[in-house]
Design a protein around this motif. Structure first.
Motif, PDB file in Angstrom:
ATOM      1  N   PRO A 277       0.179  -0.747   9.206  1.00 42.19           N
ATOM      2  CA  PRO A 277       0.383  -1.056   7.781  1.00 42.19           C
ATOM      3  C   PRO A 277       1.165   0.055   7.089  1.00 42.19           C
ATOM      4  CG  PRO A 277      -1.836  -0.248   8.161  1.00 42.19           C
ATOM      5  CD  PRO A 277      -1.173  -0.314   9.509  1.00 42.19           C
ATOM      6  N   GLY A 278       1.486  -0.153   5.843  1.00 46.67           N
ATOM      7  CA  GLY A 278       2.275   0.824   5.081  1.00 46.67           C
ATOM      8  C   GLY A 278       3.740   0.690   5.441  1.00 46.67           C
ATOM      9  N   TYR A 279       4.533   1.597   4.921  1.00 47.04           N
ATOM     10  CA  TYR A 279       5.972   1.532   5.178  1.00 47.04           C
ATOM     11  C   TYR A 279       6.279   1.881   6.630  1.00 47.04           C
ATOM     12  CZ  TYR A 279       6.085   1.787   0.073  1.00 47.04           C
ATOM     13  OH  TYR A 279       5.894   1.570  -1.264  1.00 47.04           O
TER      14      TYR A 279
ATOM     15  N   LEU B 156       7.832   3.928   8.544  1.00 44.52           N
ATOM     16  CA  LEU B 156       8.531   5.212   8.561  1.00 44.52           C
ATOM     17  C   LEU B 156       9.067   5.523   9.953  1.00 44.52           C
ATOM     18  CD1 LEU B 156       6.196   7.333   6.254  1.00 44.52           C
ATOM     19  CD2 LEU B 156       8.270   6.106   5.658  1.00 44.52           C
TER      20      LEU B 156
ATOM     21  N   GLY C  92       7.597  -5.582   4.997  1.00 47.48           N
ATOM     22  CA  GLY C  92       6.232  -5.065   5.018  1.00 47.48           C
ATOM     23  C   GLY C  92       5.915  -4.126   3.878  1.00 47.48           C
ATOM     24  N   SER C  93       6.849  -3.944   2.935  1.00 49.58           N
ATOM     25  CA  SER C  93       6.592  -3.012   1.840  1.00 49.58           C
ATOM     26  C   SER C  93       5.897  -3.696   0.659  1.00 49.58           C
ATOM     27  CB  SER C  93       7.879  -2.326   1.390  1.00 49.58           C
ATOM     28  OG  SER C  93       8.782  -3.263   0.843  1.00 49.58           O
TER      29      SER C  93
ATOM     30  N   THR D  66       6.668  -3.458  -3.177  1.00 42.69           N
ATOM     31  CA  THR D  66       6.666  -2.184  -3.907  1.00 42.69           C
ATOM     32  C   THR D  66       8.033  -1.514  -3.937  1.00 42.69           C
ATOM     33  OG1 THR D  66       6.068  -0.903  -1.932  1.00 42.69           O
ATOM     34  CG2 THR D  66       4.251  -1.737  -3.272  1.00 42.69           C
TER      35      THR D  66
ATOM     36  N   ILE E   7      -1.809  -4.800   3.311  1.00 40.24           N
ATOM     37  CA  ILE E   7      -2.855  -3.985   2.687  1.00 40.24           C
ATOM     38  C   ILE E   7      -3.153  -4.522   1.289  1.00 40.24           C
ATOM     39  CG2 ILE E   7      -3.421  -1.657   1.871  1.00 40.24           C
ATOM     40  CD1 ILE E   7      -3.272  -1.934   4.931  1.00 40.24           C
TER      41      ILE E   7
ATOM     42  N   MET F 276      -6.852   2.965   3.635  1.00 41.76           N
ATOM     43  CA  MET F 276      -5.670   3.700   4.105  1.00 41.76           C
ATOM     44  C   MET F 276      -6.014   5.134   4.515  1.00 41.76           C
ATOM     45  SD  MET F 276      -2.874   1.820   4.319  1.00 41.76           S
ATOM     46  CE  MET F 276      -1.293   2.561   3.840  1.00 41.76           C
TER      47      MET F 276
ATOM     48  N   MET G 239       4.701   8.409   2.718  1.00 40.38           N
ATOM     49  CA  MET G 239       4.981   7.034   2.271  1.00 40.38           C
ATOM     50  C   MET G 239       5.204   6.989   0.764  1.00 40.38           C
ATOM     51  SD  MET G 239       2.432   4.579   4.384  1.00 40.38           S
ATOM     52  CE  MET G 239       2.004   4.962   6.084  1.00 40.38           C
TER      53      MET G 239
ATOM     54  N   ILE H 176      -1.267  -1.269  -1.851  1.00 37.50           N
ATOM     55  CA  ILE H 176      -1.091  -0.462  -0.630  1.00 37.50           C
ATOM     56  C   ILE H 176      -1.803   0.890  -0.687  1.00 37.50           C
ATOM     57  CG2 ILE H 176       0.474   0.572   1.062  1.00 37.50           C
ATOM     58  CD1 ILE H 176       2.664  -1.305   0.282  1.00 37.50           C
ATOM     59  N   PHE H 177      -1.513   1.672  -1.735  1.00 34.27           N
ATOM     60  CA  PHE H 177      -2.013   3.045  -1.755  1.00 34.27           C
ATOM     61  C   PHE H 177      -3.323   3.134  -2.516  1.00 34.27           C
ATOM     62  CE2 PHE H 177       2.530   3.126  -1.155  1.00 34.27           C
ATOM     63  CZ  PHE H 177       2.574   3.784   0.071  1.00 34.27           C
TER      64      PHE H 177
END
Lengths: 487, 487
Positions: A192-194, A196, B202-203, B206, B424, B432, B444, B462-463
């Motif tokens: 999950p998340g960006y 990177l 998948g972002s 955002t 997420i 996370m 991120m 997400i965060f």
């Protein structure tokens, strides 16, 4: 090479305190090795070369560079073809050639963790006994490093079916441009998340240095067969490539060589397999289960014949397969025997444009008066025109670069790209505006600036700068994109 | 829903000037539709919903949001399961359901360009006549949108072999959070520069809104066969999954259902194919050339039998295949019939950990006193535990969320991930920090802040933020990661 303008003593002391005396190279004659990578037309000796062994040492070295505001460039084996590891004056080269440990192998979950200096082919060697391999296979695979492959998102013959490096990297331990250590990605493909990991692969050292790399390893195919098909026209060979893919067959690799390359190779390595009078040949590797390979082999032969192939030979045993591949693998070296110098271009086009683009390259070759050999990954439209020239003739390199540039612009014009697998580096940054709009480039620069705000990590790469791009008209627009200039 | 604190009139006027009266929804009763997505436990009505039709209209709407400092959230069909499209109070929902054009199809180069509101299954429908399909197939594929798939990097049954959404996106036209329009990626798989396409997929909305999406389309397999294998232990089914992959066979899909799910499905949709006394079943789809499918089918049957399968049935004709899949596809709906409410969890584990993790989930189920049905993508270790509960019982949702959280932590503990394909969103941001270090999350956040410096594009997703994460001990650490809080 240390220049006078700086006091280098405290810098050298700082590196030696972390890496020991053996980990720091500063003698002029020892630095010669590092003044260029595989793009030999550009040369610049670095001030200092450092040789870390661990993630922590890389981080410490990067922090010293930050402390003294020194640009730093990561380098693996130095085989890159776009000048991605080209030093700057007063820069530090962080060379990973002492980071050559395979840290762990997990066959059940098909992954291996390696240090960046590990040589590409070592990964396959380490797992082949158990029936696995690492798929990306640049021509330089017996010498190039995994870290360099990550930086340039390297390809290879087998990337048609299996994808380039980015498709084979699960996670990375990174030293960011400020020396911080982070983990991106992980042990499983989807995180999950960006993504990177995805943005780091192919970032050519501008976003940090990978110090531990988790690679996917694949099961070795049960059966492999190589076909050599011989054509009297490039159009027919191109149509065959399209027809094979359209039939739903994805070969492990599908390479084309033109008459010029065929004869160069036969002159130099004498495979005695390649027909010297063919206008083009295709080398097609089919892999998979035995039953699948047998079926696909017949279908590919039928498609070749339908498109007018004069002859199709096949090899299934390892020895003969190797022999068929030998000429292709030696093609760049053979060009070196034919001509004092050669320039390898790397562009991508949609597969359907192959015949048109090859004709246009021939016309450009005639116009500029330089011979161009074509040896390339036909299946994914990744061209490698080899321009033959003599660097001793004044002005030749400039003309050849101009011809190379025209070929890249042609690739962009038909909907392709200015790099398939060699990266942009120092060599092609002038052509980025041919491919990307101002807003697109600026968006990439945002990303660079957030990871690399001081511009110390591999400056003057990827993005166009006025210093090296002669096109005055673009300078005003380009200048604002370059983080190095601004910070 | 318009709140009193703001003067909404000029805002509504600005939107109507660009989108027309029909393109702006603000009546309270019409906004109810938009107060949640597939994660129905969280609800918040937006202030305004806007319905653009073109890239330019999306850009104009985003610029208005910037002008008035309004948070905005992109929404496709609203089928997401992690609350990625959950509105905030005083936010604008940018809904893509009028952007439903397939803009172009290029069969020769196997790509299609679509607007974000196009329904997933429409892509396959548009190209299936010519023998092609679009691979990612979430269970919601007849209703979910491609834009939403991009945002959440959606998976599906066939992602074991073909990869999740990110592997099928070549390029994107984006409206960035400041309203600027850029193109990332292109028409061919490998592009130079940073992989911005990869970071965007998948972002979760955002980093901007995709308005034109270039998708890969694949050739339909010549032959497809579905096998149903019936086991008396979960361990045996898990070992079968590992053995099939280790044998070098990658099925199109490989799904596991436990006894509880089997009976739920038979009670509700009566496939009459699934053995009610099996502890676990595997559904294994094999696709490829006819000869390949025939060979692999026999090998898979042998592996199932060697691992103690009581019975293996197979289907090659479309009708029987559909019947075998019917129960799996209806599994979530069947859970809805068994219990007033259910909560779908989404976690990933390394394949080798399957038997252990299923045992632990059973132990957690007993400990918390809630039944858990397991229906999941076994081949890639992507679990979907369905927790059954009754929301009418006070405190039940909280307990169920706690149980879901314990399952996620278990996934992370064995080297897996807190999300396989659902994202997420609002739902899992608390977890996370279980998966990523402070430095990883901060990296991120750098990326988010550079694309989305004002934090207007889908904030609070997400965060982790203190507002929704109860773990007080973490609040101090978490707070500094959140761009929304800082800008």
């Amino acid at each position: 090479m240390l220049t006078q303008q700086r006091n280098w003593k405290p810098i050298v002391n700082a590196f030696e305190a972390v890496l020991g005396k053996n980990g720091v190279v500063q003698r002029r004659e020892e630095l010669i090795t590092y003044e260029c990578d595989g793009l030999t037309g550009y040369r610049q000796r670095p001030a200092i070369v450092v040789l870390p062994r661990t993630t922590e040492q890389v981080a410490a070295a990067v922090k010293i560079c930050n402390q003294f505001s020194l640009p730093f460039i990561a380098r693996g084996s130095g085989t890159g073809l776009s000048g991605g590891a080209l030093p700057l004056e007063d820069s530090v080269l962080i060379v990973t050639s002492l980071m050559r440990q395979i840290l762990s192998i997990d066959l059940d979950n098909q992954r291996a963790v390696v240090q960046p200096g590990v040589i590409n082919s070592w990964v396959t060697q380490a797992v082949s006994g158990a029936g696995f391999y690492y798929a990306p296979d640049p021509s330089s695979q017996i010498i190039c490093s995994i870290g360099g492959n990550i930086a340039e998102n390297s390809g290879g013959v087998h990337c048609l079916k299996y994808g380039v490096t980015t498709n084979h990297v699960l996670g990375l331990k990174l030293v960011l441009p400020d020396g911080e250590i982070v983990d991106v990605g992980g042990q499983i493909p989807e995180m999950p998340g960006y993504d990177l990991t995805g943005i780091f692969v192919g970032s050519e050292g501008t976003l940090g240095i990978a110090t531990e790399i988790t690679l996917k390893i694949l099961k070795t195919a049960e059966s492999i067969c190589v076909l050599l098909a011989d054509f009297t026209s490039v159009e027919a060979a191109g149509a065959t490539v399209s027809d094979i893919i359209s039939a739903g067959i994805i070969p492990g690799g599908m390479e084309m060589m033109d008459n010029f390359s065929i004869n160069a190779v036969e002159d130099v390595v004498a495979t005695n397999c390649y027909p010297r009078d063919a206008t083009a040949i295709l080398l097609i590797e089919i892999d998979g289960l035995e039953v699948e390979v047998a079926g696909n082999k017949q279908r590919v032969i039928d498609i070749c014949k339908r498109n007018g192939a004069r002859n199709v030979t096949s090899a299934s045993d390892p020895e003969t397969r190797l022999k068929l591949w030998k000429g292709r693998k030696a093609a760049f070296a053979a060009a070196g025997h034919l001509s004092p110098d050669y320039y390898v271009q790397d562009g991508v086009i949609p597969r359907t444009q192959l015949p048109y683009v090859l004709q246009e390259i021939e016309a450009l070759s005639q116009k500029f008066g330089y011979r161009v050999a074509n040896v390339f990954h036909a299946g994914d439209g990744n061209l490698h025109p080899l321009i033959l020239y003599d660097n001793a003739i004044s002005g030749a390199l400039e003309k050849v670069e101009e011809l190379g540039g025209e070929i890249l612009k042609l690739c962009v014009r038909v909907g392709g790209s200015i790099s398939g697998e060699h990266g942009i580096g120092a060599d092609k940054k002038c052509y980025m505006p041919d491919m990307f709009s101002q807003a697109d480039l600026e968006t990439m620069q945002w990303v660079r600036q957030v990871f690399n705000p001081r511009g110390l990590a591999n400056p003057e790469k990827i993005f166009p700068t006025p210093r090296t791009c002669g096109e005055a008209a673009n300078i005003a627009n380009i200048k604002q994109f370059d983080g190095v200039e601004r910070f």
